[in-house]
Scaffold this active site. Structure first.
Site, short mmCIF file in Angstrom:
data_model
loop_
_atom_site.label_atom_id
_atom_site.label_comp_id
_atom_site.label_asym_id
_atom_site.label_seq_id
_atom_site.Cartn_x
_atom_site.Cartn_y
_atom_site.Cartn_z
N ASN A 19 -8.47 5.45 8.12
CA ASN A 19 -9.20 4.65 7.13
C ASN A 19 -8.27 3.87 6.20
O ASN A 19 -8.64 2.80 5.72
CB ASN A 19 -10.09 5.58 6.29
CG ASN A 19 -10.61 4.90 5.04
OD1 ASN A 19 -11.54 4.09 5.12
ND2 ASN A 19 -10.03 5.18 3.89
N TYR A 63 -4.97 -10.42 6.82
CA TYR A 63 -5.84 -9.25 6.88
C TYR A 63 -6.74 -9.33 8.12
O TYR A 63 -6.86 -8.36 8.87
CB TYR A 63 -6.70 -9.18 5.61
CG TYR A 63 -7.69 -8.04 5.57
CD1 TYR A 63 -7.26 -6.73 5.39
CD2 TYR A 63 -9.06 -8.28 5.72
CE1 TYR A 63 -8.18 -5.68 5.36
CE2 TYR A 63 -9.97 -7.23 5.69
CZ TYR A 63 -9.52 -5.94 5.51
OH TYR A 63 -10.43 -4.89 5.48
N LYS A 76 -6.85 -6.70 11.37
CA LYS A 76 -8.04 -5.96 11.80
C LYS A 76 -8.45 -6.37 13.22
O LYS A 76 -9.01 -5.56 13.97
CB LYS A 76 -9.19 -6.16 10.80
CG LYS A 76 -8.93 -5.55 9.43
CD LYS A 76 -8.77 -4.04 9.46
CE LYS A 76 -8.75 -3.41 8.07
NZ LYS A 76 -8.63 -1.95 8.07
N ILE A 104 -17.94 -3.75 1.19
CA ILE A 104 -18.14 -2.39 0.63
C ILE A 104 -17.77 -2.47 -0.86
O ILE A 104 -16.67 -2.91 -1.20
CB ILE A 104 -17.23 -1.31 1.26
CG1 ILE A 104 -17.07 -1.50 2.78
CG2 ILE A 104 -17.79 0.07 0.98
CD1 ILE A 104 -16.01 -0.56 3.39
N SER A 149 -12.79 -3.98 10.27
CA SER A 149 -13.52 -4.88 9.37
C SER A 149 -14.15 -6.01 10.16
O SER A 149 -13.63 -6.41 11.22
CB SER A 149 -12.54 -5.47 8.34
OG SER A 149 -13.17 -6.50 7.61
P1 NAD Z 1 -9.71 1.57 -1.16
O1 NAD Z 1 -8.56 0.82 -1.71
O2 NAD Z 1 -10.58 2.32 -2.11
O3 NAD Z 1 -9.25 2.56 -0.01
C1 NAD Z 1 -8.11 2.36 0.75
C2 NAD Z 1 -7.36 3.66 0.71
O4 NAD Z 1 -6.22 3.56 1.54
C3 NAD Z 1 -6.87 3.98 -0.69
O5 NAD Z 1 -7.22 5.32 -1.00
C4 NAD Z 1 -5.37 3.78 -0.61
O6 NAD Z 1 -4.66 4.61 -1.47
C5 NAD Z 1 -5.13 4.15 0.85
N1 NAD Z 1 -3.88 3.64 1.34
C6 NAD Z 1 -3.39 2.37 1.26
N2 NAD Z 1 -2.18 2.31 1.83
C7 NAD Z 1 -1.91 3.56 2.29
C8 NAD Z 1 -0.81 4.10 2.96
N3 NAD Z 1 0.26 3.36 3.27
N4 NAD Z 1 -0.85 5.42 3.30
C9 NAD Z 1 -1.91 6.19 2.98
N5 NAD Z 1 -3.00 5.70 2.32
C10 NAD Z 1 -2.98 4.41 1.97
O7 NAD Z 1 -10.58 0.52 -0.35
P2 NAD Z 1 -11.81 0.70 0.63
O8 NAD Z 1 -12.64 -0.50 0.40
O9 NAD Z 1 -12.41 2.05 0.52
O10 NAD Z 1 -11.09 0.52 2.06
C11 NAD Z 1 -11.14 1.52 3.08
C12 NAD Z 1 -11.03 0.84 4.43
O11 NAD Z 1 -12.17 -0.01 4.61
C13 NAD Z 1 -9.80 -0.05 4.60
O12 NAD Z 1 -9.24 0.15 5.89
C14 NAD Z 1 -10.38 -1.46 4.52
O13 NAD Z 1 -9.63 -2.39 5.27
C15 NAD Z 1 -11.76 -1.26 5.09
N6 NAD Z 1 -12.73 -2.29 4.69
C16 NAD Z 1 -13.03 -2.50 3.36
C17 NAD Z 1 -13.98 -3.47 3.04
C18 NAD Z 1 -14.41 -3.72 1.60
O14 NAD Z 1 -15.18 -4.67 1.38
N7 NAD Z 1 -13.97 -2.94 0.63
C19 NAD Z 1 -14.60 -4.20 4.04
C20 NAD Z 1 -14.25 -3.96 5.37
C21 NAD Z 1 -13.33 -2.99 5.67
#
Ligand code: NAD
Length: 270
Positions: free
Chosen positions: A92, A166, A170, A198, A153
């Site tokens: 994730n 980005y 993905k 999200i 994503s």
């Molecule tokens: P978020 O920033 O809350 O979560 C991302 C997490 O990844 C964080 O806890 C961060 O500390 C951790 N992280 C980052 N780099 C890291 C590393 N090198 N090692 C370990 N952990 C690491 O954001 P989110 O929105 O919950 O994102 C979660 C996933 O969902 C991501 O892969 C993101 O690409 C994907 N995503 C998010 C959205 C959105 O709109 N927020 C949309 C599509 C996909």
């Protein structure tokens, strides 16, 4: 009542101190799985997630490790080995670089691409390398395919989102999901989810509450289902791909985006 259908299984969720990873970890815990929570810097949030998983009746522990390094991935795999088994891996953790105008090619450098690929693509690959034997062993013990879920994503399908780098990362992640599903069958199922929007700190940390509410309303108005997804909405679909309900699914890329990929909301809703 929530079924405890994942009792006896161990799950590792990268980047699970907050956001979507936290929601997935909590739902796994509620369904009886032991969970390994991971973060790099948000240690207080990671500890809070561990405590909430334990409140749900699950074993949980925090491992501080960076998935963009071999050492970090090894540390996570060692924690899973200490747990005695690994049935579920959720890749994730992800990062982005916001450069919303995709026509501005100067907004991104080679280093930006390499940074994003290092966490979003190479990280999950190395996690697979390091945990493969544990996942295969769990299959041998149970006769059930172990499950890997890649959090990708809609950006990787439609070439949209926070930046070209980005979206490209993905897109690579989606292709890797298909390659690994083929390569690791029948012992391991490998699937991906592709969320659209999200509502997480990803946006909340970069704007005022008023700006965020406006953006969230704009997202809801622009997608066919007229909703802005939160972490729990996406996590429910993740749990489908992590549970036996999807036992005959591998190599799938599930779009969980309230219909964003279909284009604009129906006129009556706008
Ligand atoms: P978020 O920033 O809350 O979560 C991302 C997490 O990844 C964080 O806890 C961060 O500390 C951790 N992280 C980052 N780099 C890291 C590393 N090198 N090692 C370990 N952990 C690491 O954001 P989110 O929105 O919950 O994102 C979660 C996933 O969902 C991501 O892969 C993101 O690409 C994907 N995503 C998010 C959205 C959105 O709109 N927020 C949309 C599509 C996909």
């Amino acid at each position: 009542m929530t079924p405890r259908d994942l009792e006896g299984r161990t799950a590792l969720v990268t980047g699970s101190a907050n956001g979507l990873g936290r929601s997935i970890a909590l739902k796994l815990a509620e369904r009886g799985a032991s969970v390994i929570i991971n973060c790099t810097k948000s240690i207080a949030d990671g500890e809070a997630t561990v405590a909430d998983c334990q409140k749900a009746g699950a074993q949980a522990r925090l491992v501080v490790a960076d998935v963009s390094t071999d050492e970090g991935c090894s540390k996570l795999a060692e924690a899973a080995a200490q747990a005695g088994r690994l049935d579920i891996l959720v890749n994730n953790a992800g990062i982005t670089k916001h450069a919303r105008d995709h026509s501005d090619l100067d907004a991104l450098s080679r280093d930006d691409f390499l940074n994003l690929y290092s966490v979003n693509v190479a990280g999950p690959f190395i996690m697979m390398q390091k945990t493969r034997s544990l996942l295969v062993e769990a299959h041998k013990q149970t006769g059930r395919a172990s499950t890997v879920l890649n959090v990708s994503s809609i950006a990787g399908v439609a070439g949209v989102g926070s930046s070209v780098a980005y979206a490209a990362s993905k897109g690579a992640f989606n292709t890797m999901t298909i390659s690994l599903a083929r390569a690791l069958a029948p012992a391991i199922r490998v699937n991906a989810i592709c969320p659209g929007f999200i509502g997480t700190r990803w946006f909340k940390d970069t704007m005022s509450e008023e700006q965020y509410m406006k953006m969230e309303a704009g997202v809801a108005a622009s997608v066919p289902l007229n909703v802005a997804s939160g972490p729990d909405d996406i996590a429910d679909s993740a749990l489908f791909l992590l549970s036996d309900a999807s036992r005959h699914i591998t190599g799938e890329t599930l779009l969980v985006d309230a219909g964003m990929h279909l284009g604009y909301a129906p006129l009556k809703a706008r």
